[in-house]
Motif scaffolding. Sequence first.
Motif, PDB file in Angstrom:
ATOM      1  N   ASN A 182      40.531   0.298   9.295  1.00 13.97           N
ATOM      2  CA  ASN A 182      40.075   1.395   8.353  1.00 13.97           C
ATOM      3  C   ASN A 182      38.786   0.954   7.855  1.00 13.97           C
ATOM      4  OD1 ASN A 182      39.646   2.515   5.608  1.00 13.97           O
ATOM      5  ND2 ASN A 182      41.785   3.056   5.568  1.00 13.97           N
ATOM      6  N   GLU A 235      36.650   2.048   5.657  1.00 12.10           N
ATOM      7  CA  GLU A 235      36.365   1.989   4.204  1.00 12.10           C
ATOM      8  C   GLU A 235      36.981   0.589   3.656  1.00 12.10           C
ATOM      9  OE1 GLU A 235      37.691   4.665   5.515  1.00 12.10           O
ATOM     10  OE2 GLU A 235      35.754   5.585   5.559  1.00 12.10           O
ATOM     11  N   LYS A 236      38.200   0.208   3.958  1.00 16.27           N
ATOM     12  CA  LYS A 236      38.677  -0.968   3.693  1.00 16.27           C
ATOM     13  C   LYS A 236      37.829  -2.188   4.286  1.00 16.27           C
ATOM     14  CE  LYS A 236      43.322   0.729   2.566  1.00 16.27           C
ATOM     15  NZ  LYS A 236      44.728   0.427   3.026  1.00 16.27           N
ATOM     16  N   GLU A 242      34.918  -2.640   2.497  1.00 15.27           N
ATOM     17  CA  GLU A 242      34.955  -3.160   0.939  1.00 15.27           C
ATOM     18  C   GLU A 242      35.551  -4.613   1.131  1.00 15.27           C
ATOM     19  OE1 GLU A 242      38.059  -2.576  -2.649  1.00 15.27           O
ATOM     20  OE2 GLU A 242      38.047  -1.189  -1.031  1.00 15.27           O
ATOM     21  N   GLN A 258      31.675   2.991  11.866  1.00 19.19           N
ATOM     22  CA  GLN A 258      32.810   3.702  11.289  1.00 19.19           C
ATOM     23  C   GLN A 258      33.734   4.540  12.017  1.00 19.19           C
ATOM     24  OE1 GLN A 258      29.740   3.285   9.963  1.00 19.19           O
ATOM     25  NE2 GLN A 258      29.827   2.903   7.738  1.00 19.19           N
TER      26      GLN A 258
END
Length: 238
Positions: free
Chosen positions: A117, A119-120, A123, A142
């Motif tokens: 993922n 985005e994860k 982060e 991505q």
Amino acid sequence: MENLLLLHGALGSAAMLEPLKQALQDSFRVHTLDFSGHGGKPLPQEPFTMQQLAQEVLAFLEEEEIGSAHIFGYSMGGYAALSLALQHPERIRSIHTLATKFAWSPEAAEKETKLLNPEKVAEKVPQFAATLAQRHAPQSWQQLMRHTAGMMRGLGNSPILTAGTLPQVQLPVQVTVGDRDNMVTVEETLWAYRLLPNVRLQVLPATRHPLDTLNTEDLSAQIRQFIRQVAVSPTPIR
């Protein structure tokens, strides 16, 4: 000298195999390639498939006018090599896989893709995200990650290497796995070993999945030894 093609894993690149390439150049004509979307190579708009990656290997052999080659495939690269062997065994002298995941099912794909993922990742592990951005620039890491997740789901629903297809791979193969690999189990590697008709098995002690945790000198020696054994005795005794 014989030709040896080194194939990288998912989210990897040919550059990651450069130390291994340098270590083996005294024994083989060593080649590397970047799969689509990896190492800055253009990323297709449509999610790629394992069949596509196998065809990219074949296209590379054609472009470089390589009649046949030994192949070392790390992780996803090993799966691509074996997939190609089902269609074009005449182009491959032998295959040495390392940390290749053989057990694909919808459940296995779901487990693997949870880690993909973007985005994860950005982060929770920003340093890894920065590494991917640098490794695959100017392409979007991505989008590459999303494409990779899609490919894994495809393998989960319709694996290429099965109990029906693995026995068809008649050429010499060595399957290698680390005993501490958290992505590929010794059990699934044994499953493939028992189905392949012309195969050797190696379990590396105290070894995890990441390629950069392996000693390049040791790995190059293992590849040399396997190819020399193939030349002396193409059909191993289990």
